[in-house]
Write a protein that holds these residues in place. Structure first.
Motif, short mmCIF file in Angstrom:
data_model
loop_
_atom_site.label_atom_id
_atom_site.label_comp_id
_atom_site.label_asym_id
_atom_site.label_seq_id
_atom_site.Cartn_x
_atom_site.Cartn_y
_atom_site.Cartn_z
N UNK A 45 65.91 62.73 19.34
CA UNK A 45 66.80 62.37 20.78
C UNK A 45 66.16 62.50 22.02
N UNK A 46 65.02 63.44 22.02
CA UNK A 46 64.13 63.69 22.99
C UNK A 46 63.35 62.66 23.38
N UNK A 47 62.92 61.89 22.50
CA UNK A 47 62.23 60.89 22.55
C UNK A 47 62.87 59.63 23.08
N UNK A 48 64.39 59.42 23.09
CA UNK A 48 65.10 58.62 23.70
C UNK A 48 65.22 58.76 25.08
N UNK A 49 65.32 60.30 25.52
CA UNK A 49 65.58 60.58 27.02
C UNK A 49 64.13 60.48 27.52
N UNK A 50 62.99 60.59 26.87
CA UNK A 50 61.70 60.51 27.57
C UNK A 50 61.54 58.90 27.73
N UNK A 54 60.50 57.98 31.58
CA UNK A 54 59.38 57.25 31.90
C UNK A 54 59.67 55.94 32.38
N UNK A 55 60.75 55.13 32.05
CA UNK A 55 61.17 53.84 32.61
C UNK A 55 61.50 54.00 33.98
N UNK A 56 62.58 54.94 34.23
CA UNK A 56 62.90 55.31 35.58
C UNK A 56 61.64 55.75 36.65
N UNK A 125 72.19 51.02 34.29
CA UNK A 125 73.39 51.41 33.75
C UNK A 125 73.95 52.84 34.05
N UNK A 126 75.01 53.21 33.98
CA UNK A 126 75.45 54.75 33.97
C UNK A 126 74.77 55.49 32.86
N UNK A 127 74.64 54.92 31.55
CA UNK A 127 74.05 55.45 30.64
C UNK A 127 72.82 54.39 30.47
N UNK A 128 71.49 54.83 31.00
CA UNK A 128 70.41 54.04 31.20
C UNK A 128 69.87 53.75 29.94
N UNK A 129 69.56 52.56 29.83
CA UNK A 129 68.87 51.83 28.47
C UNK A 129 67.15 51.51 28.83
N UNK A 130 66.66 52.13 28.27
CA UNK A 130 64.99 51.82 28.42
C UNK A 130 64.76 50.52 27.82
N UNK A 131 63.63 49.89 28.10
CA UNK A 131 63.30 48.54 27.66
C UNK A 131 63.09 48.49 26.19
N UNK A 132 62.67 49.67 25.71
CA UNK A 132 62.41 49.49 24.15
C UNK A 132 63.75 49.94 23.44
N UNK A 133 64.79 50.27 24.11
CA UNK A 133 66.21 50.50 23.45
C UNK A 133 67.09 49.38 23.53
N UNK A 134 66.51 48.24 24.14
CA UNK A 134 67.36 47.20 24.43
C UNK A 134 67.98 46.49 23.24
N UNK A 135 67.13 46.24 22.21
CA UNK A 135 67.59 45.71 20.87
C UNK A 135 68.44 46.58 20.05
N UNK A 136 68.51 47.79 20.20
CA UNK A 136 69.43 48.60 19.61
C UNK A 136 70.79 48.59 20.31
N UNK A 137 70.62 48.69 21.82
CA UNK A 137 71.79 48.51 22.63
C UNK A 137 72.55 47.19 22.28
#
Length: 206
Positions: A45-50, A54-56, A125-137
């Motif tokens: 979970x923390x990895x996703x938040x980080x 980092x992207x922000x 987005x209100x729930x931000x999606x980092x670049x490496x999370x886009x495919x999962x989104x």
């Protein structure tokens, strides 16, 4: 679900809402939640938040950062909901291929005006999606769309509820309580299963 909505609906489905009271078990240390007997670790979970933080930090156009605790709950909520979608899809014989994800990403990139712009919109987005999370989104949105199409408006909610119940979800009280009726986690939840997608709607904060 039309492909062009794959990124923009994330904010609609998983935006923040008022806290709901619910009871949760207390999984063992280092565990944010247990879903279907499988742990979602606090480190995952923390990895996703980080990744988002980092992207922000690298972006000049991201949405205002949510508080860390709130972002953790929102991300955990989505991680749990993804597993519910996967369970529902498995029972229904629904699959999402890598090719489908690639096609949606390509189309979304073109519509956004390039990869950099698409990544900015996802992060805004209100729930931000980092670049490496886009495919999962994208996979999340495709699964939800196919489940809605398979079961119809009147039956897909019970299908999700049944899958969620079978997974015996436990959440660490640190992150709030799991609400079985809303199929969502405490403060991070919205009635995501009853929202209607608007193709013209831009991501929150864009």
């Amino acid at each position: 679900m039309h492909r062009r909505t794959a990124l923009s609906v994330s904010a609609v489905l998983l935006a923040a809402a008022p806290l709901l009271s619910a009871c949760s078990s207390d999984p063992r240390p280092g565990t944010a939640a247990v879903v279907g007997g499988q742990r979602i670790t606090t480190s995952a979970l923390q990895a996703q938040v980080n990744d988002v933080r980092g992207a922000q930090d690298r972006s000049e156009q991201s949405a205002p950062a949510a508080g860390t605790a709130r972002l953790e709950r929102m991300k955990l909520n989505k991680m749990i909901q993804l597993r519910i979608l996967e369970e529902t899809a498995k029972d229904a014989g629904i699959t999402v291929s890598t090719r489908e994800i690639e096609d949606v990403r390509k189309e979304t990139t073109q519509q956004s005006g390039g990869a950099a712009k698409m990544e900015q919109l996802a992060l805004a987005q209100r729930l931000p999606v980092a670049p490496d999370q886009i495919d999962e989104d994208i996979r999340f949105q495709l699964l939800l769309g196919k489940i809605k199409e398979k079961f119809g408006d009147d039956a897909f909610v019970p299908a999700l509820t049944k899958a969620a119940g079978a997974l015996h979800i436990e959440v660490s009280p640190r992150y709030g309580g799991w609400d079985a009726k809303q199929i969502a986690l405490g403060e991070a939840q919205t009635p995501w299963i009853t929202q209607r997608t608007r193709p013209e709607q831009a991501p929150a904060g864009a």
